[in-house]
Motif scaffolding. Structure first.
Motif, PDB file in Angstrom:
ATOM      1  N   THR A 237     -49.842  -0.459 -47.307  1.00  0.00           N
ATOM      2  CA  THR A 237     -48.827   0.148 -46.377  1.00  0.00           C
ATOM      3  C   THR A 237     -48.992  -0.612 -45.146  1.00  0.00           C
ATOM      4  O   THR A 237     -48.215  -0.236 -44.094  1.00  0.00           O
ATOM      5  N   THR A 258     -44.986  -0.342 -48.519  1.00  0.00           N
ATOM      6  CA  THR A 258     -43.970   0.367 -47.557  1.00  0.00           C
ATOM      7  C   THR A 258     -43.412  -0.437 -46.687  1.00  0.00           C
ATOM      8  O   THR A 258     -42.152  -0.193 -46.282  1.00  0.00           O
ATOM      9  N   SER A 304     -37.550   5.744 -51.444  1.00  0.00           N
ATOM     10  CA  SER A 304     -36.971   4.866 -50.388  1.00  0.00           C
ATOM     11  C   SER A 304     -35.539   4.830 -50.514  1.00  0.00           C
ATOM     12  O   SER A 304     -35.208   5.602 -51.233  1.00  0.00           O
ATOM     13  N   HIS A 330     -44.013  10.242 -52.118  1.00  0.00           N
ATOM     14  CA  HIS A 330     -44.128  10.055 -50.627  1.00  0.00           C
ATOM     15  C   HIS A 330     -42.887  11.035 -49.840  1.00  0.00           C
ATOM     16  O   HIS A 330     -41.899  10.532 -50.091  1.00  0.00           O
TER      17      HIS A 330
END
Length: 417
Positions: A237, A258, A304, A330
Motif C-alpha cells: 500500500t 494501491t 479501482s 476494499h
C-alpha cells in the motif's frame, strides 16, 4: 604386553566426553559459557545424570524465560537429535560471539530452520552459518543487520524471510549474495530505511512481499529480476515503483497495490495462468500488443476507478480464460470512470472458453447489469454464474433481474449466495 600399551596410549589420546567428566568439572566448564546460571546448571547436570533429559527437535530459546537445557544438553549429548527448528528470541544485548555460540550449537545439531529475533537490535550474521549444509530456512525478524561480506554464502538455503529488517542496503545485499534459494519473503514496516529493494535472484521460484505497514510520504519500491519465478504474492500500500523484468515461468500471482504503476507492470505477467489483481488502472493498463495466452483464472478487484476498462482489455487479450471472479476487496467512494463499453468483437474467451463467472458484492448498478448481460449473452460454454450481495433486503429483486437476462448457454446454472 605391547597390545596393552597401545590400548592404554589410545585411551589417553581419545578426548574425554563432557558427559563423562565429574559434575564439579562440568559445572566449572559451564560457568565459562554465556547465559550461565549456577542453579540451572546444577539442576540440569543432576537431571542429565539420571537420564531424564531428552533432546527436543524444536527449540525456542527466550532470554526472558531462559531454559538452558538446550545449551547444556547440546554440549553434553553424544548423539543429540537433529534440530528441526531453532528460534532465538533475544531481548537483551549480546555480543556477536555470544549469538554465534548459540547458532553454532544449532549447526552442530544439523539445524534445518533458524529464526533470530533481536527486538530492534543489530545482528552480525553468525559466520558459522557459512559452513552449515543442513540449513533450509532462515528467518530474520525485527533487527538491523550489519553489512554482509560478499564471500558469505549459505550453501543449502532454500527460503529466506526478512521481517522488519533495517540497515540501509544490508538487507538488499543479503538477498543479492544468496543466489541459490527458491523462496523469499519480505515484510517491511514503517521503520525500514530501504527505498528501492533489488531482488535479483535467477533461481527464485516463490516471492512474497508485504509492505502494508510503511510510513506515509515515504517513496520506494521493488525491482524484481527473477526469471524462474513461478509464484508471486504482493500486498503493498506504499510503493510507488514496482518493476518486473521478464518472468516467463510465472504460474500464479496475487497482487494488491494501491499506487499507480507503470504500464509495463502487467506486461511482465504474460505467461501467467492464475491472476488475482487489485490495482489502480489507467485507460491503457498495459501496452496494446500485450497478450495473456495462458491465463485461465482471473480474479479482479472492483475497487479501482478503471476496473471495467481493465476487464474489457483482459477479456480481449486472454483467449483461454475459463474462470472469472469479480470482487470488491476494499470499500471506497471512487466513482467508476465512464461506463461499460461493449467490445466491438466478441472476445474469443467468451465464445469458446469461459465456464465460471463469480461476482461478489454485486450491487446491481446499471453498468454492472450491462456487463453481466453482455457476458451471459456471449459466453457460449458458461456452466455456472454465482452472485452475492451485501444488501440482503434488495437481493431478491437483484437476483430476479439476473435470472430474467438472456443467456446463450443452455447449461448455465445460476447460484445466489
Amino acid at each position: 604386553m605391547e597390545s596393552c600399551q597401545k590400548k592404554k596410549q589410545k585411551e589417553l589420546e581419545t578426548p574425554t566426553e563432557l558427559s563423562d567428566m565429574p559434575d564439579e568439572l562440568i559445572l566449572k566448564i559451564f560457568s565459562l559459557l554465556p547465559f550461565f546460571k549456577e542453579d540451572l546448571a546444577t539442576r540440569f547436570i543432576s537431571e542429565y545424570g539420571k537420564g531424564h533429559w531428552k533432546p527436543e527437535p524444536n527449540v525456542i530459546f527466550d532470554d526472558q524465560s531462559i531454559d538452558m537445557s538446550f545449551v547444556y544438553g547440546s554440549l553434553m549429548s553424544k548423539d543429540a537429535q537433529i534440530l528441526d527448528s531453532l528460534h532465538l528470541k533475544l531481548n537483551n544485548y549480546y555480543s556477536a560471539s555470544d549469538i554465534n555460540f548459540l547458532v553454532q550449537l544449532g549447526v552442530n545439531r544439523s539445524v534445518r530452520e533458524l529464526r533470530i529475533d533481536l527486538f530492534g537490535k543489530t545482528l552480525e550474521l553468525p559466520c558459522c552459518l557459512s559452513t552449515c549444509t543442513t540449513l533450509k530456512e532462515l528467518v530474520l525478524d525485527n533487527l538491523s543487520i550489519r553489512p554482509v561480506p560478499r564471500w558469505f554464502r549459505l550453501p543449502s538455503l532454500e527460503t529466506l524471510q526478512l521481517s522488519s529488517v533495517a540497515g540501509g542496503n544490508s538487507g538488499a545485499s543479503l538477498i543479492r549474495i544468496y543466489s541459490v534459494h527458491e523462496r523469499l519473503v519480505v515484510h517491511q514496516n514503517r521503520y525500514d530505511d530501504v527505498t528501492i529493494i533489488n531482488i535479483n535472484v535467477p533461481t527464485l521460484r516463490s516471492l512474497s512481499i508485504d509492505n502494508r505497514k510503511g510510513m506515509y510520504g515515504r517513496t520506494g519500491g521493488f525491482w524484481i529480476n527473477a526469471p524462474s519465478l513461478m509464484f508471486l504474492n504482493i500486498k503493498d500500500t506504499f510503493s510507488n515503483c514496482i518493476m518486473f523484468e521478464s518472468m516467463p515461468a510465472m504460474i500464479k500471482s496475487d497482487i494488491e497495490v494501491t499506487h499507480n504503476q507503470s504500464e509495463k507492470f502487467l506486461e511482465s505477467l504474460t505467461s501467467i495462468r492464475h491472476l488475482s489483481l487489485c490495482s489502480p488502472t489507467s485507460m491503457t493498463p498495459y501496452p496494446t500488443d500485450t497478450k495473456f495466452p495462458n491465463l485461465e483464472h482471473l480474479k479482479l478487484c472492483t475497487c479501482s476507478a478503471g476496473w471495467q476498462n481493465l476487464l474489457a482489455c483482459m477479456l480481449n487479450d486472454a483467449p483461454n480464460l475459463r474462470s472469472l471472479t469479480l470482487k470488491l476487496r476494499h470499500k471506497n467512494d471512487i466513482n467508476p470512470k465512464g461506463i461499460w463499453e461493449k467490445p466491438t468483437v466478441v472476445p474469443e474467451c467468451l465464445s469458446t472458453r469461459l465456464e465460471i463467472l463469480k461476482w461478489r458484492d454485486y450491487e446491481g448498478t446499471e453498468h454492472e447489469k450491462d456487463m453481466v448481460g453482455y457476458i451471459l449473452a456471449n459466453a457460449t460454454f458458461l456452466q455456472r454464474a454465482t452472485f452475492s450481495t451485501k444488501c440482503r433486503d434488495q437481493c431478491d429483486s437483484r437476483f430476479s433481474e439476473l435470472q430474467s437476462m438472456e443467456r446463450v448457454s443452455e447449461i448455465c446454472e445460476f447460484v445466489f449466495d
